[in-house]
Design a protein around this motif. Sequence first.
Motif, mmCIF file in Angstrom:
data_model
loop_
_atom_site.group_PDB
_atom_site.id
_atom_site.type_symbol
_atom_site.label_atom_id
_atom_site.label_comp_id
_atom_site.label_asym_id
_atom_site.label_seq_id
_atom_site.Cartn_x
_atom_site.Cartn_y
_atom_site.Cartn_z
ATOM 1 N N GLU A 9 0.419 39.231 8.294
ATOM 2 C CA GLU A 9 0.048 39.271 9.840
ATOM 3 C C GLU A 9 0.588 37.726 10.411
ATOM 4 O O GLU A 9 1.150 37.930 11.462
ATOM 5 N N LYS A 10 0.373 36.769 9.739
ATOM 6 C CA LYS A 10 0.923 35.432 10.436
ATOM 7 C C LYS A 10 2.354 35.433 10.707
ATOM 8 O O LYS A 10 2.865 34.709 11.703
ATOM 9 N N TYR A 11 3.088 36.068 9.813
ATOM 10 C CA TYR A 11 4.639 36.164 10.104
ATOM 11 C C TYR A 11 5.252 37.336 11.134
ATOM 12 O O TYR A 11 6.123 37.240 11.801
ATOM 13 N N GLY A 25 1.442 36.012 13.963
ATOM 14 C CA GLY A 25 0.885 34.625 14.195
ATOM 15 C C GLY A 25 1.824 33.651 14.564
ATOM 16 O O GLY A 25 2.837 33.747 15.356
ATOM 17 N N SER A 26 1.575 32.505 14.029
ATOM 18 C CA SER A 26 2.240 31.186 14.461
ATOM 19 C C SER A 26 3.815 31.294 13.953
ATOM 20 O O SER A 26 4.472 30.719 14.367
#
Length: 244
Positions: free
Chosen positions: A67-69, A72-73
């Motif tokens: 999810e962060k890829y 997210g950031s």
Amino acid sequence: LMRVMMGDLTPAQDALLDRALVAVYEQKGITQDPASFKNEAPLLEDLFKVFLGMETAEGKELAGRLEKYVKGSAAGIFNERSNFNIKNKFTVFGIRDLEENLRPVAMYIVLDYIWNTVRREKKKRILIVDEAWYMMKNKDSGAFLFNFAKRSRKYLLGLTTVTQDVEDFIATNEGRAIITNSSLQIILKQSTAAVDAITKTFALTGGERHFLLGAGVGEGLFFAGQAHVGFKVIASEDEKATIE
């Protein structure tokens, strides 16, 4: 690459990842048929959606790891298509401004791109991997760099690995193998904490160990096979002028 990004996977998760990757490429019309390789490749976001679409606890967990890829950031870094062609004779890939935990991922992607370029056109090249210890922090990226080192000569590629944290580099089997299989090695001044591990890896004499502990700026040991020589780097007047 997925294991570098997502961390350790159980056999069941690895099998689920394999099924998801096949599915996401099939959605883009890409199969084992080489004629389909020209089709537009999927993004990480497409894989993320396939995991969610499985509607299972394991699928949801793997989606969470990505999810962060995707959202997210790190979404703007790895969830995009390349928008440039690299045709320069000298190219620098800079990852300094990335978060520390993202650097192994970036280095893996860069090295994979370089490896494909090297295999596509066989000619003499030199690849320099600075801060190579970042690759050693992750088992899969460390193994990738080790295989790179083992196979590079076949494609006329010279590989140089550079690291300030030699102790971290040689803490892994892959790191030790890369160093001990290198034809040339240069070791500069070392801390008391690191010199014991280096002494063991390179079979240093007591005098060489003492030399590394007291070496000044630009001083170190140069290894070529069984020959060990102390050296000091002295800049020429032209080099000094360029630096200044």
